[in-house]
Design a protein around this motif. Structure first.
Motif, short mmCIF file in Angstrom:
data_model
loop_
_atom_site.label_atom_id
_atom_site.label_comp_id
_atom_site.label_asym_id
_atom_site.label_seq_id
_atom_site.Cartn_x
_atom_site.Cartn_y
_atom_site.Cartn_z
N SER A 194 42.85 -51.04 6.25
CA SER A 194 41.77 -50.05 6.36
C SER A 194 41.25 -49.90 7.78
CB SER A 194 40.62 -50.43 5.42
OG SER A 194 40.14 -51.72 5.70
N SER A 195 41.76 -50.70 8.71
CA SER A 195 41.33 -50.59 10.10
C SER A 195 42.36 -51.23 11.01
CB SER A 195 39.98 -51.30 10.27
OG SER A 195 39.59 -51.31 11.62
N PHE A 196 42.58 -50.57 12.15
CA PHE A 196 43.47 -51.08 13.18
C PHE A 196 42.72 -51.07 14.51
CE2 PHE A 196 46.29 -49.36 10.01
CZ PHE A 196 47.35 -50.24 9.96
N THR A 197 42.75 -52.17 15.23
CA THR A 197 42.25 -52.20 16.61
C THR A 197 43.48 -52.21 17.48
OG1 THR A 197 40.27 -53.39 15.94
CG2 THR A 197 40.83 -53.42 18.28
N ILE A 198 43.55 -51.23 18.38
CA ILE A 198 44.76 -50.99 19.16
C ILE A 198 44.43 -51.01 20.65
CG2 ILE A 198 46.63 -49.34 19.60
CD1 ILE A 198 46.03 -48.25 16.73
N LEU A 199 45.22 -51.74 21.42
CA LEU A 199 45.09 -51.77 22.87
C LEU A 199 46.07 -50.76 23.44
CD1 LEU A 199 43.82 -53.07 25.38
CD2 LEU A 199 45.69 -54.74 25.34
N THR A 208 39.44 -48.57 17.86
CA THR A 208 39.52 -48.92 16.45
C THR A 208 39.67 -47.64 15.66
OG1 THR A 208 38.19 -50.91 16.75
CG2 THR A 208 38.32 -50.01 14.52
N ILE A 209 40.69 -47.63 14.81
CA ILE A 209 40.95 -46.49 13.93
C ILE A 209 40.73 -46.97 12.50
CG2 ILE A 209 42.68 -44.87 13.08
CD1 ILE A 209 44.00 -45.01 15.86
N PHE A 221 47.98 -42.08 10.68
CA PHE A 221 48.96 -42.25 11.74
C PHE A 221 48.98 -43.67 12.28
CE2 PHE A 221 47.87 -37.77 11.60
CZ PHE A 221 49.14 -37.23 11.45
N ALA A 222 47.88 -44.40 12.11
CA ALA A 222 47.87 -45.80 12.52
C ALA A 222 48.73 -46.64 11.58
CB ALA A 222 46.44 -46.33 12.55
N ARG A 223 48.74 -46.26 10.32
CA ARG A 223 49.63 -46.91 9.35
C ARG A 223 51.04 -46.42 9.62
NH1 ARG A 223 45.64 -45.12 4.59
NH2 ARG A 223 44.29 -46.95 4.51
N VAL A 224 51.99 -47.31 9.61
CA VAL A 224 53.39 -46.98 9.84
C VAL A 224 53.53 -46.22 11.17
CG1 VAL A 224 55.52 -46.15 8.77
CG2 VAL A 224 53.62 -46.81 7.31
#
Length: 187
Positions: free
Chosen positions: A128-133, A141-142, A157-160
């Motif tokens: 349910s959440s992605f923190t991306i550098l 955070t998405i 789009f963050a998933r897969v």
């Protein structure tokens, strides 16, 4: 091993003009993580391979309860079996079960590990959440609260994502209470 080292590596890669790929438990096929360049190796490095199985910025071992009820936060290089053991200790379980155990959670969400049923989503949809550098050194955070663009949720789009958005540093997974408690501790 941590966010500062990862930021420094991305800055160096940007300066050197090389691509960064992330690895978790060394199970992904080329060329997503490592190119098969055995027949024609590059004369100078053109790719940095970051080992996320060593990266920890959540808890002591890359796993923690929360931020919400029936959620856990993990670092992407943590193995599925380690998360499952943590969940069992806290009387929780995955929404979607896969056939692995030794896969990294980051890879499972990046490449669409199946496991979905009529009643449960594919594994990536339990994130349910992605923190991306990003390559610029900024964390983003998405999650479900990220504003939609033309009717599309950035979370879709963050998933897969196949690593196309940057290096994932944290993932929040939605989990379920175990129907039969396995420990005396509450989760």
């Amino acid at each position: 091993k941590n966010l500062d080292e990862l930021k420094a590596t991305l800055a160096q890669a940007k300066q050197q003009g090389v691509t960064v790929h992330a690895s978790g438990q060394r199970h992904s096929q080329p060329p997503l993580v490592a190119d098969d360049n055995r027949s024609a190796p590059a004369q100078t490095p053109n790719t940095y391979l970051v080992d996320m199985s060593c990266y920890v910025d959540v808890g002591d071992n890359g796993i923690a309860l929360g931020p919400g009820a029936n959620q856990i936060t993990v670092n992407p290089g943590v193995r599925e079996d380690s998360v499952d053991a943590f969940l069992t200790t806290h009387n929780l379980m995955f929404k979607t079960v896969t056939a692995g155990g030794f896969f990294a959670i980051g890879g499972m969400t990046a490449v669409d590990v199946h496991g979905g049923t009529v009643d449960a989503p594919i594994f990536a949809e339990t994130a349910s959440s992605f923190t991306i550098l990003g390559a610029d050194g900024n964390l983003t955070t998405i999650d479900a609260n990220s504003p939609s663009v033309d009717g599309w949720s950035p979370l879709q789009f963050a998933r897969v994502s196949l690593g196309g958005l940057g290096v994932v540093t944290r993932i929040v997974l939605d989990v379920l209470p175990r129907p039969y408690a396995t420990t005396l501790q509450g989760g």
